[in-house]
Design an enzyme around this catalytic site. Sequence first.
Site, PDB file in Angstrom:
ATOM      1  N   TYR A  60       3.697   3.389   8.827  1.00 43.79           N
ATOM      2  CA  TYR A  60       3.113   3.677   7.848  1.00 43.79           C
ATOM      3  C   TYR A  60       4.052   2.828   6.814  1.00 43.79           C
ATOM      4  CZ  TYR A  60       1.457   6.143   3.957  1.00 43.79           C
ATOM      5  OH  TYR A  60       0.825   6.618   2.556  1.00 43.79           O
ATOM      6  N   SER A 118       2.840   3.346  -1.776  1.00 39.81           N
ATOM      7  CA  SER A 118       3.350   4.601  -1.413  1.00 39.81           C
ATOM      8  C   SER A 118       4.861   4.512  -1.591  1.00 39.81           C
ATOM      9  CB  SER A 118       3.220   5.193  -0.056  1.00 39.81           C
ATOM     10  OG  SER A 118       3.954   6.221   0.447  1.00 39.81           O
TER      11      SER A 118
END
Length: 252
Positions: free
Chosen positions: A155, A142
Site C-alpha cells: 500500500y 494517501s
Amino acid sequence: MKRLANKVAVITGAASGIGAATAKLFSYEGAKVVIADLRAKEAEQTAASIRDAGGDAIAIPTDISNAEQVQVLFEKTIDIYGYLNILHCNAGVLMIGSADTPSDEHWYKTLSVNLTGTYLCVKYGIPKLKQTQHSTIIITSSVSGLMGEPDLMAYDTVKGGLVNLTRQLAVEYAKDGIRVNSVCPGWIDTPFNDPIYELTPLDESSLGEIIPLARQGTPAEIAYAVLFLASEEASYITGHNLVVDGGLTAKL
C-alpha cells in the site's frame, strides 16, 4: 453559480466512502456524475440517491484493473454526456503485509488496482479531457505515500507511486490545459481501514492520541478538498499533493 455547473465528472471507486461523498458533493455543485465501481449494485444505489436528490448521475460497473472495461467506461461517458471535464481516480484496495509476509497475490492485486488501475484511467481518460478546456484530474493518494508504515509495504509503495505520478502527469499535460493534483487523506472514518484494525492494535482511541486534531476525518472532508482542486478556484494549482490528515504528518 455552482462551482461545477455543466461539468461532467468520472469518479472511480464511487459506490461508497470518499468516492460516494465526492460524487454527491459534485452533483450538488452542478456536475453530471459517472459512478464507476466494481460493485455494480452499490454503484447504482449511489447514482440513484443522486438522482433522487435532483442530480444527474449514472453508474457504470468497472474493474479499473481491466483495460477493456476502463476503455468502455470512457466511451460510454462520451456517448451519454458528450464530453468529460473531471476525472477523479479514487478507487483502491488495502491489504496488510510486510516484505516477508504477504502473498504474491496481495502484492500484485494492490499494484494492479491502485497503480495500474489509475494508469489505465488516465490513459483512456486524457484523450477525452483534451477535448475540453480547463479539464482536471484528481488522484486519491494517501499520507501512506509520504512515509513508511509497518505492515503496509504494498500500500505504501503504490501510494508513493501515485504521488509522483501526479507530478509527472501535471508536467506532461499542462500544455493541454489539464491540471493534475492529488489528495493525500490521513485516517478517514470508512470501512476501508478495517483490515488494519483487524490485524493491529490500532483503534479509535489510539488514533485520537496519534492525530493532533484527536479524531479521524470524514469522507465529506476529503470530498471538499477534491471539489476545491476540481474547481476554477484552483486554476493555478497543478502537480500538488494536498494533505488532509488532521495534522498527522506535521508530527513527522
